[in-house]
Write a protein that holds these residues in place. Structure first.
Motif, PDB file in Angstrom:
ATOM      1  N   MET A 262       4.898 -28.088  13.325  1.00  0.00           N
ATOM      2  CA  MET A 262       5.660 -26.841  13.297  1.00  0.00           C
ATOM      3  C   MET A 262       5.527 -26.133  14.631  1.00  0.00           C
ATOM      4  O   MET A 262       4.515 -25.519  14.933  1.00  0.00           O
ATOM      5  CB  MET A 262       5.105 -25.963  12.180  1.00  0.00           C
ATOM      6  N   HIS A 263       6.567 -26.272  15.465  1.00  0.00           N
ATOM      7  CA  HIS A 263       6.534 -25.674  16.798  1.00  0.00           C
ATOM      8  C   HIS A 263       7.212 -24.321  16.742  1.00  0.00           C
ATOM      9  O   HIS A 263       8.370 -24.238  16.365  1.00  0.00           O
ATOM     10  CB  HIS A 263       7.273 -26.556  17.787  1.00  0.00           C
TER      11      HIS A 263
ATOM     12  N   ASN B   5       1.088 -22.484  19.950  1.00  0.00           N
ATOM     13  CA  ASN B   5       1.298 -23.857  19.481  1.00  0.00           C
ATOM     14  C   ASN B   5       0.139 -24.766  19.881  1.00  0.00           C
ATOM     15  O   ASN B   5      -0.284 -25.622  19.109  1.00  0.00           O
ATOM     16  CB  ASN B   5       2.614 -24.399  20.040  1.00  0.00           C
TER      17      ASN B   5
ATOM     18  N   ALA C 118      -0.731 -25.577  10.061  1.00  0.00           N
ATOM     19  CA  ALA C 118       0.289 -24.805   9.356  1.00  0.00           C
ATOM     20  C   ALA C 118      -0.241 -23.423   8.991  1.00  0.00           C
ATOM     21  O   ALA C 118       0.467 -22.420   9.131  1.00  0.00           O
ATOM     22  CB  ALA C 118       0.721 -25.553   8.094  1.00  0.00           C
TER      23      ALA C 118
ATOM     24  N   ALA D 134      -0.142 -21.228  11.968  1.00  0.00           N
ATOM     25  CA  ALA D 134       1.241 -20.861  12.320  1.00  0.00           C
ATOM     26  C   ALA D 134       1.737 -19.753  11.399  1.00  0.00           C
ATOM     27  O   ALA D 134       2.337 -18.775  11.849  1.00  0.00           O
ATOM     28  CB  ALA D 134       2.150 -22.087  12.235  1.00  0.00           C
TER      29      ALA D 134
ATOM     30  N   SER E 186       6.716 -22.983   0.786  1.00  0.00           N
ATOM     31  CA  SER E 186       6.466 -23.679   2.047  1.00  0.00           C
ATOM     32  C   SER E 186       5.038 -24.198   2.092  1.00  0.00           C
ATOM     33  O   SER E 186       4.765 -25.219   2.713  1.00  0.00           O
ATOM     34  CB  SER E 186       6.772 -22.781   3.236  1.00  0.00           C
TER      35      SER E 186
ATOM     36  N   PHE F 279       3.994 -27.953   2.847  1.00  0.00           N
ATOM     37  CA  PHE F 279       3.029 -28.381   3.852  1.00  0.00           C
ATOM     38  C   PHE F 279       1.883 -29.181   3.238  1.00  0.00           C
ATOM     39  O   PHE F 279       1.314 -30.051   3.880  1.00  0.00           O
ATOM     40  CB  PHE F 279       2.473 -27.180   4.626  1.00  0.00           C
TER      41      PHE F 279
ATOM     42  N   VAL G 122      16.088 -24.016  13.448  1.00  0.00           N
ATOM     43  CA  VAL G 122      14.813 -23.406  13.047  1.00  0.00           C
ATOM     44  C   VAL G 122      14.960 -21.891  13.001  1.00  0.00           C
ATOM     45  O   VAL G 122      14.547 -21.231  12.038  1.00  0.00           O
ATOM     46  CB  VAL G 122      13.699 -23.780  14.036  1.00  0.00           C
TER      47      VAL G 122
END
Lengths: 295, 230
Positions: free
Chosen positions: A1-2, A109, A149, A152, A171, A175, B77
């Protein structure tokens, strides 16, 4: 997940840039000490391998497939410091060439995937490989994705991105499945690699200091507690993180206040620039300090 | 192939291509910070940023539609999160999220489309990024396309034999790893044979000219001006 640019608020990306860059310097030092010169091309090619490995689809259930993320696999094959450097290079190329992840949010990130993710992928292997190797590798794959995750989500929540409870649960479930898939892929890939050549993987180090065990146990406990709290009180985290971020978090960015300047816009831009210069200075300083100590 | 476009763009000639990579990195950071700290409601400011970028693309003589299409990769996204914001009744922030992420992507793309990767990495090394990291990025970028090609051929071969099973996918991964490993040791021996000393020699050492300083200052002033005035 960027996380792309534009998602995180200035204090959040600033704080994580400040956090990630010196940590990266330490990882680079350690990696350089642990490897001889021939490993420089090796590390680059391993990065390209992880990149390319995403094209190999692993069938998961009917009609869906997953692919390798790679933090745990790299940590097991190259050791955590070198794996951090390789993951960081992957993230940098993804941000620059593939528009996958932002530049200002690169620190976040890097922290999520190349530092926290790699450590989470490596610790189980380091600590449990003697007792039960397969489950240690599996657990490493699972944890590396989960921890990345979780960080993030925390960063997005701290930036004030609303997370409705149902969406958050959904979500998280997504994940969790992804994490289990990563664990299975890592385990299968390590097994297949060992059949080809057992020398590719680093043997887990023999002696484990009890302190490391305690740290790992504490980290695991914190992570599980965090997930439980988050799933029960998502509004709680928002309340905790969004409006009342601790004062010291703003302080490195000069608190958006540069005295003697009238326009609030100009003030903020100046504060942003000052923050960046501060980050750069901190990294230089940390780099000097580390190189002097290791010399 | 899509990524080849950037490599081609970065080797063209223009006013922007000739600027020192450090000036361009500084300009990019100033622009990104300005965009990142802009209040969601200030619509005109976002139009101002877009104009700045359009001017830069024109000065770099890059194909406008292709660049915009590439930067749009970030939109799926962003759109997901924008929807969440939209339904949380934060409409202004939803639109701003799309604008911010897209503008930032275009700006980043402009840097890599006007600066060849070796020059960019050299600048990062001068700016004191860890040397090992810069070297690894360098190798990663060089062999990315070679090893991706290998993976693509393996995938094609596997899919023409039928659906890949989980175990055989793991086997394919291990074979790809083995080939990458062998390639890495081959590369190292070849480099030693050609006198590699642990550093990539720069063909032309970067020189900071007055025009670079002027470009950097102009870019910072323009970003701040849009941020403050609009």
């Amino acid at each position: 997940m960027h996380i792309p640019d534009g998602f995180l608020s200035a204090p959040v990306w600033g704080a994580f840039d400040v956090l990630a860059l010196p940590a990266l310097g330490i990882a680079a030092r350690r990696a350089q000490r642990g490897l001889d010169e021939r490993n420089v091309p090796l590390l680059g090619v391993m990065g390209a391998f992880v990149f390319a490995a995403q094209m190999i689809n692993f069938p998961v259930g009917p009609g869906t497939s997953g692919h390798l993320v790679g933090a745990a696999l790299l940590a097991i094959a190259l050791g955590p410091a070198a794996a951090s450097v390789v993951m960081t290079s992957i993230l940098a190329i993804q941000a620059l060439v593939f528009q996958d992840g932002g530049i200002l949010s690169l620190g976040a990130n890097i922290f999520n995937m190349a530092i926290a993710g790699v450590l989470a992928g490596y610790l189980p292997y380091r600590l449990l490989a003697h007792a039960h190797r397969a489950s240690a590798i599996f657990l490493g794959g699972v944890l590396s994705v989960l921890v990345s995750a979780a960080f993030a989500f925390a960063e997005l929540a701290a930036s004030g991105v609303p997370m409705p409870r149902r969406l958050l649960l959904l979500s998280m479930g997504f994940f969790l499945v992804g994490a289990l898939v990563e664990g299975a892929i890592t385990l299968a890939a390590v097994g297949a690699m060992e059949r080809l050549n057992p020398h590719w993987l680093r043997a887990p180090e023999q002696k484990t200091s009890p302190a490391l065990r305690w740290i790992a146990a504490a980290a695991l406990l914190l992570a599980v507690a965090g997930i439980l709290i988050a799933s029960r009180y998502p509004d709680g985290i928002e309340h905790l993180a969004a409006p009342s971020a601790p004062a010291w978090l703003h302080a490195p960015l000069a608190g958006y206040r540069v005295h003697g300047i009238e326009s609030p816009w100009l003030r903020r831009s100046l504060a942003g620039a000052a923050g960046l210069i501060l980050i750069y200075g901190a990294c230089l300083f940390a780099g000097r300090l580390i190189s002097r100590r290791s010399a | 192939m899509r990524y080849a476009a950037i490599e081609q763009w970065s080797r063209q000639q223009s006013v922007l291509h000739r600027r020192d990579a450090r000036a361009k990195i500084g300009a990019l950071l100033a622009f990104l910070i300005a965009v990142s700290t802009t209040a969601p409601a200030s619509r005109i400011a976002f139009a101002g940023y877009a104009l700045l970028l359009a001017a830069a693309i024109a000065a770099a003589r890059l194909p406008f539609p292709a660049l915009v299409r590439r930067a749009a990769l970030v939109l799926p996204v962003a759109a997901g999160f924008a929807l969440v914001l939209w339904f949380s009744d934060e409409r202004a922030r939803a639109v701003a999220l799309l604008e911010k992420s897209f503008l930032s992507a275009v700006a980043t793309l402009l840097l890599v489309a006007t600066t060849p990767m070796p020059e960019l990495l050299r600048a990062l090394e001068i700016l004191h990024l860890p040397r090992l990291l810069v070297l690894v990025i360098h190798f990663l970028y060089r062999y990315l396309f070679v090893i991706s090609g290998q993976a693509r051929r393996m995938r094609l071969a596997a899919s023409s034999r039928g659906r890949l099973q989980f175990r055989s996918a793991a086997g394919a991964l291990a074979v790809l790893f083995a080939r990458s490993w062998e390639r890495a040791s081959g590369i190292y021996r070849a480099m030693l044979a050609r006198g590699f000393s642990g550093q990539f020699p720069a063909l032309a050492p970067p020189r900071w000219r007055a025009a670079d300083a002027a470009f950097f200052i102009a870019a910072v002033l323009a970003s701040v001006a849009v941020r403050v005035a609009l």
